[in-house]
Design an enzyme around this catalytic site. Sequence first.
Site, mmCIF file in Angstrom:
data_model
loop_
_atom_site.group_PDB
_atom_site.id
_atom_site.type_symbol
_atom_site.label_atom_id
_atom_site.label_comp_id
_atom_site.label_asym_id
_atom_site.label_seq_id
_atom_site.Cartn_x
_atom_site.Cartn_y
_atom_site.Cartn_z
ATOM 1 N N ASP A 168 42.712 5.053 57.878
ATOM 2 C CA ASP A 168 43.211 6.606 57.675
ATOM 3 C C ASP A 168 43.033 7.691 58.500
ATOM 4 O OD1 ASP A 168 44.007 8.617 55.001
ATOM 5 O OD2 ASP A 168 41.883 8.811 55.485
ATOM 6 N N ASP A 211 44.013 11.417 58.125
ATOM 7 C CA ASP A 211 42.870 12.801 57.741
ATOM 8 C C ASP A 211 41.691 12.855 57.302
ATOM 9 O OD1 ASP A 211 45.209 14.369 58.425
ATOM 10 O OD2 ASP A 211 46.621 13.467 56.176
ATOM 11 N N ASP A 237 37.910 7.827 54.024
ATOM 12 C CA ASP A 237 37.202 9.308 53.158
ATOM 13 C C ASP A 237 37.193 9.536 51.856
ATOM 14 O OD1 ASP A 237 39.491 10.088 54.204
ATOM 15 O OD2 ASP A 237 39.009 11.951 54.120
HETATM 16 C C1 BG6 Z 1 46.630 13.090 53.244
HETATM 17 C C2 BG6 Z 1 45.908 13.775 52.744
HETATM 18 O O1 BG6 Z 1 46.828 11.706 54.067
HETATM 19 O O2 BG6 Z 1 48.101 13.141 52.758
HETATM 20 C C3 BG6 Z 1 46.605 14.987 51.868
HETATM 21 O O3 BG6 Z 1 44.244 13.474 52.386
HETATM 22 C C4 BG6 Z 1 47.997 14.985 51.893
HETATM 23 O O4 BG6 Z 1 45.488 15.774 51.620
HETATM 24 C C5 BG6 Z 1 49.100 13.803 51.935
HETATM 25 O O5 BG6 Z 1 48.521 15.926 50.715
HETATM 26 C C6 BG6 Z 1 50.540 14.214 51.902
HETATM 27 O O6 BG6 Z 1 50.546 14.982 53.148
HETATM 28 P P1 BG6 Z 1 51.683 15.415 53.747
HETATM 29 O O7 BG6 Z 1 51.250 15.996 55.612
HETATM 30 O O8 BG6 Z 1 52.943 14.388 53.975
HETATM 31 O O9 BG6 Z 1 51.883 16.610 53.159
HETATM 32 MG MG MG Z 2 41.831 11.632 54.123
#
Ligand code: BG6
Ligand code: MG
Length: 210
Positions: A7, A9, A168
């Site tokens: 993953d 983020d 996570d």
């Molecule tokens: C995930 C995050 O990786 O991506 C989430 O943990 C987030 O919090 C999701 O909402 C979508 O992200 P993005 O960048 O497409 O808005």
């Molecule tokens: Mg994550």
Amino acid sequence: MKGFIFDLDGVIVSTDGLHYLAWKQMADKEGIYFDEEINNRLRGVSRMASLEIVLERASRQYAEEEKVALATYKNDVYRELLKNLTPKDILPGVTEVLEGLRARGYKLAIGSSSKNTPAILKYIGLEGFFDAVSDGNNITHSKPDPEVFIKAAAFLDLPCEQCYVVEDAKAGVDAGKAGGFITIAVGDACGYEKSDYSIRHFEEILTIAK
Ligand code: BG6
Ligand code: MG
């Protein structure tokens, strides 16, 4: 075992704080209560599903077009904040582990719900590093659905059972288990009983992977 799917983020780089600031700005504009506890519930959840969680505290209903506009507003703020990311924001131990796994012959992929994955990888200097990237741009179902990881394994040309998933978010561990992967929980998900492994320090991955 032949592959690792990470993953992004909260595993490779910490973006929680930036998501928080962007959602907070959107919520304040709309007069909606938002705090870090609500932000924690957005981990691993797609942008539109995250918006639904933020809107639980709204005092009125929002039409579909308004929701799209709010998600776009949040993402515009978030994209500006992302520009401040640099390779220094890569989380402790990550670079050593990625290099160690590669030296041992593992194929490496990203499996992230984020549509901003390409921009984030560029800012932290990992653009082109991974053997495959599966992200919010190539899926229709968000975690806990296993689609993003199943596609990552397919991009690596490996069966799911031969790949570890590093996560996570509890929703991400659930997604990994649903897809038949061996899961390693880190950070917020560390200690989650459904995960095959839980680690406090990223370097422990090199012990698991041998
Ligand atoms: C995930 C995050 O990786 O991506 C989430 O943990 C987030 O919090 C999701 O909402 C979508 O992200 P993005 O960048 O497409 O808005
Ligand atoms: Mg994550």
